[in-house]
Structure formats: C-alpha cells, structure tokens
Design an enzyme around this catalytic site. Structure first.
Site, short mmCIF file in Angstrom:
data_model
loop_
_atom_site.label_atom_id
_atom_site.label_comp_id
_atom_site.label_asym_id
_atom_site.label_seq_id
_atom_site.Cartn_x
_atom_site.Cartn_y
_atom_site.Cartn_z
N GLN A 16 53.61 73.15 21.21
CA GLN A 16 53.42 71.92 21.22
C GLN A 16 51.91 72.05 22.22
O GLN A 16 50.82 71.74 21.62
CB GLN A 16 54.24 71.54 22.22
CG GLN A 16 53.65 70.33 23.21
CD GLN A 16 54.31 69.65 23.97
OE1 GLN A 16 55.33 69.41 24.01
NE2 GLN A 16 54.63 70.90 25.65
N ASP A 17 51.85 72.70 23.39
CA ASP A 17 50.60 73.14 23.62
C ASP A 17 49.51 73.81 22.33
O ASP A 17 48.28 73.44 23.08
CB ASP A 17 50.71 73.83 24.77
CG ASP A 17 51.77 74.02 26.07
OD1 ASP A 17 52.42 71.96 25.29
OD2 ASP A 17 52.23 73.79 27.18
N LEU A 84 49.83 81.36 25.45
CA LEU A 84 50.76 80.35 24.88
C LEU A 84 52.13 80.05 24.58
O LEU A 84 53.56 80.15 24.42
CB LEU A 84 50.22 78.92 24.31
CG LEU A 84 49.01 78.22 24.60
CD1 LEU A 84 48.81 77.29 23.72
CD2 LEU A 84 49.46 78.58 26.39
N ALA A 86 55.41 82.32 23.72
CA ALA A 86 57.11 82.88 24.23
C ALA A 86 58.60 82.16 23.78
O ALA A 86 57.91 81.54 23.41
CB ALA A 86 56.79 82.29 25.82
N SER A 88 59.97 79.70 24.52
CA SER A 88 59.94 78.79 25.92
C SER A 88 61.07 77.82 26.52
O SER A 88 60.58 77.33 27.28
CB SER A 88 59.41 77.86 25.52
OG SER A 88 58.91 77.15 24.81
N SER A 129 54.66 78.98 34.62
CA SER A 129 55.57 78.15 34.71
C SER A 129 55.85 77.98 36.13
O SER A 129 56.40 78.28 37.28
CB SER A 129 56.49 78.01 34.26
OG SER A 129 57.63 77.77 34.25
N GLU A 131 59.13 76.96 36.53
CA GLU A 131 60.53 77.38 36.76
C GLU A 131 60.23 78.72 37.72
O GLU A 131 61.16 79.16 38.12
CB GLU A 131 60.74 78.50 35.27
CG GLU A 131 61.23 76.83 34.14
CD GLU A 131 62.40 75.91 34.60
OE1 GLU A 131 63.17 76.70 35.37
OE2 GLU A 131 62.15 74.70 34.49
N TYR A 152 64.15 83.39 31.77
CA TYR A 152 62.87 82.93 31.14
C TYR A 152 61.70 83.16 32.91
O TYR A 152 60.76 83.61 32.82
CB TYR A 152 63.07 81.31 30.63
CG TYR A 152 61.83 79.73 30.34
CD1 TYR A 152 61.17 80.64 29.40
CD2 TYR A 152 61.58 79.60 31.77
CE1 TYR A 152 59.64 79.92 29.64
CE2 TYR A 152 59.85 79.22 31.54
CZ TYR A 152 59.02 78.88 30.40
OH TYR A 152 58.50 77.95 30.45
N LYS A 156 58.33 84.31 33.50
CA LYS A 156 56.87 84.20 33.97
C LYS A 156 56.76 84.91 35.26
O LYS A 156 55.59 84.45 35.22
CB LYS A 156 57.66 82.16 33.74
CG LYS A 156 58.12 81.63 32.34
CD LYS A 156 56.13 82.00 31.55
CE LYS A 156 56.33 81.24 30.52
NZ LYS A 156 55.83 81.91 29.83
P1 NDP Z 1 56.79 75.60 22.31
O1 NDP Z 1 58.29 76.19 22.24
O2 NDP Z 1 55.67 75.18 21.42
O3 NDP Z 1 55.75 77.21 21.54
C1 NDP Z 1 55.29 78.87 22.12
C2 NDP Z 1 54.80 79.46 20.89
O4 NDP Z 1 55.05 80.25 21.16
C3 NDP Z 1 55.49 79.04 19.34
O5 NDP Z 1 54.80 78.40 18.51
C4 NDP Z 1 56.00 80.18 18.81
O6 NDP Z 1 55.66 80.46 17.84
C5 NDP Z 1 55.79 80.80 19.79
N1 NDP Z 1 57.14 81.90 20.09
C6 NDP Z 1 58.59 81.66 20.18
N2 NDP Z 1 59.23 82.62 20.58
C7 NDP Z 1 58.89 83.62 20.13
C8 NDP Z 1 58.48 84.66 20.98
N3 NDP Z 1 60.16 85.19 21.03
N4 NDP Z 1 57.96 86.38 20.65
C9 NDP Z 1 56.78 85.62 20.37
N5 NDP Z 1 56.50 84.51 20.28
C10 NDP Z 1 57.33 83.36 20.48
O7 NDP Z 1 55.71 76.29 23.44
P2 NDP Z 1 55.10 75.21 24.32
O8 NDP Z 1 54.13 74.62 23.81
O9 NDP Z 1 55.73 73.57 25.53
O10 NDP Z 1 54.82 76.03 25.69
C11 NDP Z 1 53.69 76.99 25.75
C12 NDP Z 1 53.78 78.08 26.40
O11 NDP Z 1 53.32 77.34 27.71
C13 NDP Z 1 55.12 78.47 26.71
O12 NDP Z 1 55.18 79.91 27.47
C14 NDP Z 1 56.15 78.32 27.60
O13 NDP Z 1 57.14 78.59 27.77
C15 NDP Z 1 54.87 77.61 28.51
N6 NDP Z 1 55.34 76.62 29.46
C16 NDP Z 1 56.31 75.05 28.88
C17 NDP Z 1 55.91 74.15 29.56
C18 NDP Z 1 56.15 72.64 29.06
O14 NDP Z 1 56.53 71.95 29.40
N7 NDP Z 1 55.67 72.25 27.50
C19 NDP Z 1 56.09 74.41 30.97
C20 NDP Z 1 55.08 75.32 31.07
C21 NDP Z 1 54.95 76.49 30.13
P3 NDP Z 1 55.72 81.17 15.81
O15 NDP Z 1 56.82 81.38 15.64
O16 NDP Z 1 55.12 80.09 15.38
O17 NDP Z 1 55.94 82.36 16.45
#
Ligand code: NDP
Length: 327
Positions: A16-17, A84, A86, A88, A129, A131, A152, A156
């Site tokens: 998303q971000d 970004l 993780a 998440s 985060s 969190e 999580y 973080k």
């Molecule tokens: P998303 O889950 O939408 O995107 C996270 C991205 O991380 C995915 O596109 C994926 O890419 C990649 N990913 C998923 N699992 C793993 C893994 N095990 N290892 C490595 N990469 C992985 O998260 P958001 O865009 O919502 O958030 C962005 C960041 O901000 C995240 O780190 C989240 O924890 C943090 N955050 C978000 C908040 C929110 O409200 N949205 C609040 C606070 C922090 P792919 O599968 O293509 O590799």
C-alpha cells in the site's frame, strides 16, 4: 560515493505505502525504483491501480540477504531509500513470530549496513510503527517509552533502535517514522478496516447477513495513507535526520468505525456485527493514539483526513470498485 540525484529506491514498493509513495515521488520528479521479493511474480496491483506501473523501475530483492540488498543499492545508487518491506500484519505476527521479526530486523540492518559498506551519502527512511508504544493512555510522542505487545512490534522496536544507533555511531542520515494506522482502498481485506467496508457492502448487497470481528472496544488513531507517505518524503528533506510520530491525533473506537461504515450503506451495525474471541489477539493494544505536534512543527505536516471522512473515502472507492466489478 555520491548517489545519483533525485533517485529513490523503495523496498516493498508492491504494498500500500509503496504505491502511494512511488506516485508522490514520481510527481515530485524523482526517478523511482522499487523492489518486491519476486518482481516477476508480483502483480504490483497498487502501482497498477494508481496508473504508474510503467514508471517504476522494478527489482527483485531479498531483504534477509545482505548481498542481495547491497547489490540492489549499488546498482541504483539512490539518493533516498525507503524501507517499507516487512510482514506487516500484527495479527499474523502471532502465528509467524520468527518470520515477522526476521523480515523487519534483517531488512533494516541489511539496508543500513549496505549504505555504510558502500560509503553512500544516501538518506534512509525506516517504516517503524505506533505498535512500538503498546497502550497509549495519553497520545504518544517521540519521547514516549516503548512497550511492544506483539512479535511485529518487537521487530519494529528493535529496528527503530538499529536506525538510531547507525545515525549516532556512523553518522548516517537515517530516520524512523512511528506511523499510526493509515488506510486506503489498496489495503487487503485481512486488515480490519477493509474487512468492515467490504463486509458492510456485502450485507447491503444481501450476499451475506453477518460480519464477524474480534474486540470492538479497541481505540485507534486512523489516517489516510497518501498523507502518511507525504510525511515520509518530508522527513528525508530535513537538514538533520530525526524520528517522527505521524498520526491524526484523534482516537475512535473500532465500534465507531463500524457504525460510520454501516450507516454509509444505510445499515444498523448492531443487527449484523458479532464479536468472536477467536479473532482476538493473545495480547492486544486497547488504546492507540499519537501526538503529531513535532511533525507539524518541523515538517509542516498535518493529517488531511480523520476517521469519518476516511470511511467516506473507503466506501466511495468500494462502490466504484463494485460498479466496475473489480473484486
Ligand atoms: P504492505 O503489507 O502493504 O506492504 C509490505 C511489503 O513488504 C509488501 O509489498 C511485500 O512485498 C513485502 N513483504 C511482505 N512480507 C515480507 C517478508 N516476509 N519479507 C520481506 N518483505 C515482505 O504494508 P504497508 O504498505 O501498509 O506498510 C509499509 C510499511 O509500513 C510496513 O513495514 C509496515 O509494517 C509499516 N507500517 C504500516 C502501517 C499502516 O497502517 N499501513 C502503520 C505503521 C507501520 P513483496 O510480497 O512484493 O515482496
């Protein structure tokens, strides 16, 4: 080594971000690169939905492998890196604690180490985060102590301190954003906000009659995702690297979110929503709200959208999606 100017690299651009950040940076004239663990296999649905898929240079990168991260950073030589990527989902982190903590910690450390190892003057943003704070009886600010209540959040919090340590020990321009929940139509349905919007829409269309959620008395500070990526970009344009709380500053109960969403569809939520302890977490946060005054003072940033307007935007997007039959 000098980085290429106005070139950004977003690890986790498929989320998303990542999609909203890529759009913002493209609009600001950046050359934008982004990673997925599998750039050939990922649908990049967010980039596609925002109409910018062909404007982002995509790479596969494994965050847990230093060599993969360093190679990507060396090839792109970005002036700014945003991490970004993780696992998440807080809920999923209780079932996959090792994978979650590993994805957060190793990713952060490997990027910090790649910047240091390559001697790049690259600026680094790390997605931390709210969190980390755990329960916040008063709105949390940058001096509020951490009390993580999920795997999580543990990851973080650890990566927050890694960023602070690299900033102090190695003089890197590295900062963490302590972001509170931010939502958009790009969120998948495993997140409660989209589950509520889609559940209410399904009930309105008589596809089902009931929506089952976990605890309804939780309080959260919900914002609009495009606002929050703007805050990330602003952090890297400061003279000195600092950490920031990013939040609306206003808290609502989940029940209020549900009520607002159901009203948009002309429904009374009390007739359709049930709470099941199976959806509750082993240790949850009952109240989470942030104090964004430092971001307002130093970044000139404030949330444009608070909960009731956020629900309106999510409902409007859902109605458009259904009218186009994109499900
Ligand atoms: P998303 O889950 O939408 O995107 C996270 C991205 O991380 C995915 O596109 C994926 O890419 C990649 N990913 C998923 N699992 C793993 C893994 N095990 N290892 C490595 N990469 C992985 O998260 P958001 O865009 O919502 O958030 C962005 C960041 O901000 C995240 O780190 C989240 O924890 C943090 N955050 C978000 C908040 C929110 O409200 N949205 C609040 C606070 C922090 P792919 O599968 O293509 O590799």
């Amino acid at each position: 080594m000098k980085p290429a100017s106005r070139t950004a690299l977003a690890f986790g651009v498929s989320g998303q971000d990542g999609a909203y950040l890529a759009k913002l940076l493209i609009d600001q004239g950046y050359e934008v690169h982004g990673t997925s663990r599998d750039a050939d296999g990922s649908s990049f649905s967010g980039l596609r939905a925002l109409g910018i898929l062909d404007q982002v240079r995509l790479h596969s990168a494994t965050l847990s492998e230093f060599r993969s991260v360093a190679q990507t950073v060396q090839n792109v030589r970005p002036s700014e890196i945003f991490n970004l990527a993780a696992q998440s989902s807080v809920g999923l982190s209780f079932q996959q604690p090792v994978e979650t903590i590993d994805s957060i910690m190793h990713g952060t450390i490997n990027i910090l180490e790649a910047i240091r190892f390559l001697g790049l003057e690259t600026r680094f943003y790390s997605a931390s985060s709210s969190e980390c704070f755990g329960n916040t009886e008063v709105p949390a600010n940058e001096r509020t102590p951490f009390h993580p209540r999920s795997p999580y959040a543990v990851g973080k919090a650890a990566s927050f301190w890694a960023v602070a340590n690299y900033r102090e020990a190695y003089d890197l321009f590295a900062c963490s954003g302590l972001l509170f929940n931010h939502e958009s139509p790009l969120r998948p349905t495993r997140y409660v906000t989209q589950k509520i919007i889609q559940g209410a829409a399904d009930i309105a269309e008589r596809r089902t009659d009931t929506l089952t959620l976990g605890a309804l008395d939780l309080t959260r500070d919900w914002g609009w995702a495009p606002d929050y990526v703007d805050a990330m970009a602003r952090m890297l344009k400061q003279d000195t690297p600092e950490d920031f709380v990013i939040a609306t500053g206003v808290a609502y109960k989940l029940q209020d979110f549900v009520d607002t969403a159901f009203r948009c569809f002309g429904l009374d939520w009390t007739k359709h929503v049930e709470s099941d302890s199976a959806f509750m977490r082993p240790s949850d946060i009952s109240r989470s709200v942030g104090d964004p005054s430092k971001a307002k003072r130093l970044l000139g940033w404030a949330a444009t959208t608070k909960m009731p307007d956020l629900v309106d935007k999510l409902v409007e997007a859902e109605l458009i999606r259904r009218s186009l039959q994109i499900r």
